[in-house]
Design an enzyme around this catalytic site. Structure first.
Site, PDB file in Angstrom:
ATOM      1  N   ARG A 140     -38.629  76.156 -60.569  1.00 45.02           N
ATOM      2  CA  ARG A 140     -38.014  77.457 -60.283  1.00 45.02           C
ATOM      3  C   ARG A 140     -37.224  77.923 -61.496  1.00 45.02           C
ATOM      4  NH1 ARG A 140     -32.831  75.743 -59.966  1.00 45.02           N
ATOM      5  NH2 ARG A 140     -32.426  73.720 -59.008  1.00 45.02           N
TER       6      ARG A 140
ATOM      7  N   LYS B 179     -39.569  62.608 -56.050  1.00 43.35           N
ATOM      8  CA  LYS B 179     -39.206  62.007 -57.333  1.00 43.35           C
ATOM      9  C   LYS B 179     -40.061  60.773 -57.624  1.00 43.35           C
ATOM     10  CE  LYS B 179     -34.442  63.706 -57.524  1.00 43.35           C
ATOM     11  NZ  LYS B 179     -34.415  64.441 -56.240  1.00 43.35           N
TER      12      LYS B 179
ATOM     13  N   GLU C 129     -33.703  53.015 -59.832  1.00 39.21           N
ATOM     14  CA  GLU C 129     -33.890  53.087 -61.275  1.00 39.21           C
ATOM     15  C   GLU C 129     -32.754  52.334 -61.957  1.00 39.21           C
ATOM     16  OE1 GLU C 129     -35.898  57.481 -62.081  1.00 39.21           O
ATOM     17  OE2 GLU C 129     -33.739  57.213 -62.294  1.00 39.21           O
TER      18      GLU C 129
ATOM     19  N   HIS D 111     -22.582  65.150 -59.804  1.00 36.33           N
ATOM     20  CA  HIS D 111     -23.951  65.389 -60.270  1.00 36.33           C
ATOM     21  C   HIS D 111     -24.357  66.859 -60.173  1.00 36.33           C
ATOM     22  CE1 HIS D 111     -24.413  61.070 -60.423  1.00 36.33           C
ATOM     23  NE2 HIS D 111     -24.124  60.968 -59.151  1.00 36.33           N
TER      24      HIS D 111
END
Length: 498
Positions: free
Chosen positions: A291, A116, A200, A235
Site C-alpha cells: 500500500r 510473514k 526469528e 514498534h
C-alpha cells in the site's frame, strides 16, 4: 485516466488522495461514518456518502457497503489509502468481481505478503537476505523452545499476520519464553483473527530502513527513495526521514536493487514499500507493505514525484514515465507525525475538541492534515492530527526547519506529542544520525520531554499558550459582533445596514 474515484478512507490521507485526483481532473467520492459527519474530507470531495456508525467495523471496514456506494456513484476505481482495507485481499478481490479497479496490487500479491512466514519463504527463494530464523509456524511449546535454543537468545516472536508493529516480542531467556509465546499468540488472535506466530533471531541495535517502489503492468519496476524509520514507540513509527543518514551511495543501490528483486519475484504492481532491518553493515528483509505508506510525503519532497498520481496512472495501465537512472534524490526531508496523544502518559490517546489551531508554513514546510479549529477528534480511530514535513538542502537545514515549524504549530484543546518531537530533534545522537529502533529508551527521551514541557511552562510563552489564552476573548468578541449583525438585520426590514 479515471473519471471518478472513491476513497475508502478518512482524515488526512483521504484529502491527500483527493488533491491528486483534483489536479488530474478526476471526480472524487468520499465515504464517512457517524463520527466523521463534520470532518473536512467529506466536504472536500465532490460527492460524499454516509456508510454507517462510528466503529470502523460497521463503516470503513464494511466492504459490501463501500462497493455498493462505488457502484451507485459510478466510481471506476477505489483507492484504499492506508490502514482499514488497504491490505485486505478479500476486498481487492471483491472490487475486481464488481468491475471496479482496486488502486493497489492484486489480491493474490496482497495475500502472499499478508503472511510473514510465506513472505520469508518467497524472499529466500528470490535471494533476498532475511533474518535468521524458522520459516514455519510454531505448533507447540517444546518445538518452539528447540527452535529458540538453536537460533540463540535473544529471539523475536512475531505474529505471522497483520502489521503496524502489533504482535512482536523480544525474548531474552528460556525462562520467559512460554509466557511470551502465549501472550503473542493471544494478541495475534485478538488483533488479526490468526494466532499463528514464528521465531526469528533478534537483530541487535537495528535500524528500520525502507524503500519506496513503483511497478507498472509493463514489467518496469524502480526503487524511488529510501526512508529511515527508526524513531518508534512500541514498534510504531513517530518520525521518519529521507534519505537515511547511514547509507552510502553503494549500500543504497544494493538495498534498492534487493527491494526491486523482492517485488519482482511476486509480480507486484502499483506503489509499495519493502522494509529492511539494518545493523552493522548488514540488512535483512522485514516485510512488504502492499500500500501507500504514511510517510510517502518525504519521498515526494526529495524526489519531486507525486506518488498518488503514479498510483492512479499505473492502475489505469500506463507505463512508468521514467527509468531508474532518472530518479534523483535532492536534499533531505523529515516527517513528524503529530498525534493527539500524551507521551508522558504512555502515549495514551487524547481525543477531544480542537479549540485553537494554526498550522506552520514558510519555506520548506509541508503539512498534510484533515482537521480544523473546532473539529472534535473522535476516539474511534487513529489519533493522528497531521503529518508535518520539512525539506532542506542538507539534513541540518531540514532539522532546523522542523524545529521552527514545531514552534509555529498551535494546537489547543487536546494533548499532543509535539513536545516529544522537540525533545528528539534536540538530542545530540539524533543530530548525528546515530539511530536505532530503541532510540527512545536508550536516550531517555521521555525524561527530555518532561524537560521540554516544564521549560515551556516556566517561560510562560509559546504561540499555543498566547492564542489559547486569547481564545475566550476572541469567542466573546465574535459573539458580540454576531449579535449586533443579527439585530441590525432584524431592524433593517430590508434596508441597507452598515
Amino acid at each position: 485516466m479515471f473519471k471518478k474515484v472513491l476513497i475508502a478512507n478518512r482524515g488526512e490521507i483521504a484529502i491527500r488522495i483527493m488533491r491528486a485526483c483534483r489536479e488530474l481532473d478526476v471526480s472524487t467520492v468520499a465515504v464517512y461514518s457517524d463520527a466523521d459527519k463534520n470532518a473536512l474530507f467529506p466536504k472536500y470531495a465532490d460527492e460524499a456518502y454516509h456508510i454507517g456508525p462510528s466503529p470502523s467495523s460497521q463503516s470503513y471496514l464494511n466492504m459490501d457497503k463501500i462497493i455498493e456506494v462505488a457502484k451507485e456513484s459510478g466510481a471506476e476505481g477505489i483507492h484504499p489509502g492506508y490502514g482499514f482495507l488497504s491490505e485486505n485481499p478479500v476486498f481487492a478481490k471483491k472490487c475486481k468481481a464488481a468491475g471496479i479497479v482496486f488502486i493497489g496490487p492484486s489480491s493474490e500479491v496482497i495475500e502472499k505478503m499478508g503472511s510473514k512466514i510465506a513472505a520469508r519463504k518467497l524472499m529466500i527463494e528470490a535471494g533476498v537476505p532475511v533474518v535468521p530464523g524458522y520459516d514455519k509456524a510454531i505448533e507447540d511449546v517444546d518445538e518452539a523452545l528447540e527452535m529458540a535454543d538453536s537460533i540463540g537468545y535473544p529471539v523475536m516472536i512475531k505474529a505471522s499476520a497483520g502489521g503496524g508493529g502489533i504482535g512482536m516480542k523480544v525474548v531474552y531467556s528460556k525462562d520467559e519464553f512460554q509466557s511470551s509465546l502465549e501472550s503473542i499468540q493471544s494478541v495475534a488472535q485478538s488483533a488479526f483473527g490468526d494466532p499463528t506466530v514464528f521465531i526469528e533471531k533478534y537483530v541487535e541495535e537495528p535500524r528500520h530502513i525502507e524503500f519506496q517502489i513503483l511497478a507498472d503492468s509493463h514489467g518496469n519496476t524502480v526503487y524511488v527513495s529510501d526512508r529511515e524509520c527508526s524513531i518508534q514507540r512500541r514498534h510504531q513509527k513517530l518520525m521518519e526521514e529521507a534519505p537515511s543518514p547511514v547509507l552510502s551511495p553503494e549500500l543504497r543501490k544494493k538495498m534498492g536493487e534487493a527491494a526491486v528483486k523482492a517485488v519482482k519475484s511476486i509480480g507486484y504492481e502499483n506503489a509499495g514499500t519493502v522494509e529492511f532491518l539494518y545493523s552493522k553493515g548488514d540488512f535483512y528483509f522485514l516485510e512488504v507493505n502492499t500500500r501507500l505508506q504514511v510517510e510517502h510525503c518525504i519521498t515526494e519532497l526529495v524526489t519531486g514525484l507525486d506518488l498518488v498520481k503514479q498510483q492512479l496512472h499505473i492502475a489505469c495501465g500506463k507505463e512508468l514515465p521514467f527509468k531508474q537512472e532518472d530518479i534523483k534524490i535532492t536534499g533531505h526531508a523529515f516527517e513528524c507525525r503529530i498525534n493527539a496523544e500524551d507521551p508522558l502518559n504512555d502515549f495514551a490517546p487524547s481525543p477531544g475538541k480542537i479549540t485553537r489551531y494554526r498550522s506552520p508554513g514558510g519555506p520548506g514546510v509541508r503539512i498534510d492534515s484533515g482537521v480544523y479549529m473546532g473539529y472534535t477528534i473522535p476516539p474511534f480511530y487513529d489519533s493522528m492530527i497531521a503529518k508535518l514535513c520539512t525539506w532542506g538542502e542538507t539534513r541540518e537545514e531540514a532539522i532546523s526547519r522542523m524545529k521552527r515549524a514545531l514552534y509555529e504549530f498551535v494546537i489547543v484543546g487536546v494533548t499532543t506529542n509535539i513536545p516529544f518531537h522537540k525533545a528528539v530533534l534536540s538530542n545530540e545522537a539524533f543530530v548525528r544520525g546515530d539511530l536505532t529502533t530503541h532510540f527512545i529508551e536508550d536516550h531517555n527521551i521521555l525524561e527530555a520531554v518532561k524537560g521540554v514541557v516544564e521549560d515551556e511552562k516556566e517561560k510562560g510563552f509559546t504561540l499555543a499558550s498566547v492564542l489559547g489564552n486569547n481564545s475566550r476573548k476572541t469567542a466573546a468578541a465574535t459573539a458580540v459582533v454576531s449579535a449586533y449583525v443579527n439585530a441590525a438585520k432584524q431592524q433593517s426590514n430590508g434596508q441597507q445596514t452598515k
